[in-house]
Design a protein around this motif. Structure first.
Motif, short mmCIF file in Angstrom:
data_model
loop_
_atom_site.label_atom_id
_atom_site.label_comp_id
_atom_site.label_asym_id
_atom_site.label_seq_id
_atom_site.Cartn_x
_atom_site.Cartn_y
_atom_site.Cartn_z
N ALA A 1 -0.38 -18.56 3.20
CA ALA A 1 0.43 -19.64 3.73
C ALA A 1 0.09 -20.94 2.99
O ALA A 1 -1.01 -21.06 2.41
N PRO A 2 0.98 -21.92 3.01
CA PRO A 2 0.70 -23.20 2.33
C PRO A 2 -0.59 -23.83 2.80
O PRO A 2 -0.83 -23.96 4.01
N GLY A 3 -1.45 -24.18 1.85
CA GLY A 3 -2.70 -24.84 2.18
C GLY A 3 -3.79 -23.94 2.74
O GLY A 3 -4.84 -24.42 3.16
N LYS A 4 -3.55 -22.63 2.73
CA LYS A 4 -4.53 -21.68 3.28
C LYS A 4 -4.91 -20.64 2.24
O LYS A 4 -4.24 -20.48 1.22
N GLY A 5 -5.98 -19.91 2.53
CA GLY A 5 -6.42 -18.85 1.64
C GLY A 5 -5.61 -17.58 1.85
O GLY A 5 -4.84 -17.45 2.82
N ARG A 6 -5.76 -16.65 0.94
CA ARG A 6 -5.05 -15.38 1.04
C ARG A 6 -5.71 -14.53 2.13
O ARG A 6 -6.93 -14.41 2.18
N GLU A 7 -4.88 -13.94 2.98
CA GLU A 7 -5.42 -13.15 4.09
C GLU A 7 -4.82 -11.76 4.11
O GLU A 7 -3.67 -11.54 3.72
N PHE A 8 -5.60 -10.83 4.63
CA PHE A 8 -5.19 -9.44 4.75
C PHE A 8 -4.11 -9.31 5.82
O PHE A 8 -4.17 -9.94 6.87
N VAL A 9 -3.12 -8.45 5.54
CA VAL A 9 -2.05 -8.19 6.50
C VAL A 9 -2.06 -6.73 6.94
O VAL A 9 -2.15 -6.43 8.12
N ALA A 10 -1.96 -5.81 5.97
CA ALA A 10 -1.87 -4.39 6.31
C ALA A 10 -2.32 -3.57 5.12
O ALA A 10 -2.22 -4.01 3.97
N ARG A 11 -2.81 -2.37 5.41
CA ARG A 11 -3.32 -1.49 4.35
C ARG A 11 -3.03 -0.04 4.71
O ARG A 11 -3.08 0.34 5.86
N MET A 12 -2.72 0.74 3.65
CA MET A 12 -2.58 2.18 3.80
C MET A 12 -3.62 2.83 2.90
O MET A 12 -3.59 2.67 1.68
N THR A 13 -4.57 3.54 3.51
CA THR A 13 -5.60 4.25 2.76
C THR A 13 -5.11 5.67 2.48
O THR A 13 -4.71 6.38 3.40
N ARG A 14 -5.13 6.07 1.20
CA ARG A 14 -4.48 7.30 0.78
C ARG A 14 -5.42 8.48 0.61
O ARG A 14 -4.99 9.61 0.70
N VAL A 15 -6.69 8.25 0.34
CA VAL A 15 -7.59 9.33 -0.04
C VAL A 15 -7.66 10.37 1.07
O VAL A 15 -7.93 10.04 2.23
N GLY A 16 -7.42 11.62 0.71
CA GLY A 16 -7.51 12.70 1.67
C GLY A 16 -6.24 12.96 2.43
O GLY A 16 -6.21 13.82 3.31
N TYR A 17 -5.15 12.25 2.10
CA TYR A 17 -3.90 12.44 2.81
C TYR A 17 -2.85 13.03 1.88
O TYR A 17 -2.92 12.88 0.68
N SER A 18 -1.89 13.67 2.50
CA SER A 18 -0.83 14.30 1.72
C SER A 18 0.18 13.27 1.28
O SER A 18 0.08 12.09 1.60
N GLU A 19 1.18 13.73 0.54
CA GLU A 19 2.19 12.85 -0.02
C GLU A 19 2.84 11.99 1.04
O GLU A 19 3.20 12.46 2.12
N SER A 20 2.95 10.69 0.71
CA SER A 20 3.52 9.67 1.59
C SER A 20 2.75 9.48 2.88
O SER A 20 3.20 8.80 3.79
#
Length: 123
Positions: A40-59
């Motif tokens: 956001a303006p005047g702020k640092g970059r922040e985490f929103v969402a993540r998808m961890t893939r290791v060990g999972y099937s396609e998609s």
């Protein structure tokens, strides 16, 4: 060199929805995780969402979210299209930011950023 290209940002009224896309220049199965961050303006970059893939099937994968967007945003991946999405519902003015796609390559653990897409939520 991995390229990540975001799209789908824009101006929306509070309570509305947007879907962001991030197209990768190589197969998304090559990444151990793919994520969205925002700044956001005047702020640092922040985490929103993540998808961890290791060990999972396609998609598939394990997803996690920041408390501020949990239950409103959904991250998903379409390996057939090499694209990660962020569905944003119930948008609030405080969601206004530049949204960045981030991916970590599985073999090297090196991270890559997209150029960002602007999301503006009016009250």
């Amino acid at each position: 060199q991995v390229q990540l290209v975001e799209s789908g940002g824009g101006l929306v009224q509070a309570g509305g929805s947007l879907r962001l896309s991030c197209a990768a220049s190589e197969r998304t199965v090559n990444f151990s995780n793919m994520a969205w961050y925002r700044q956001a303006p005047g702020k640092g970059r922040e985490f929103v969402a993540r998808m961890t893939r290791v060990g999972y099937s396609e998609s598939g994968g394990y997803s996690d979210y920041s408390d501020s967007v949990k239950d409103r945003f959904t991250i998903s991946i379409d390996d057939a299209k090499n694209t990660v999405y962020l569905q944003m519902n119930g948008l609030k003015p405080e969601d206004t930011a530049i949204y960045y796609c981030f991916a970590v390559r599985l073999t090297t653990m090196r991270g890559y950023w997209g150029q960002g897409t602007q999301v503006t939520v009016s009250s």
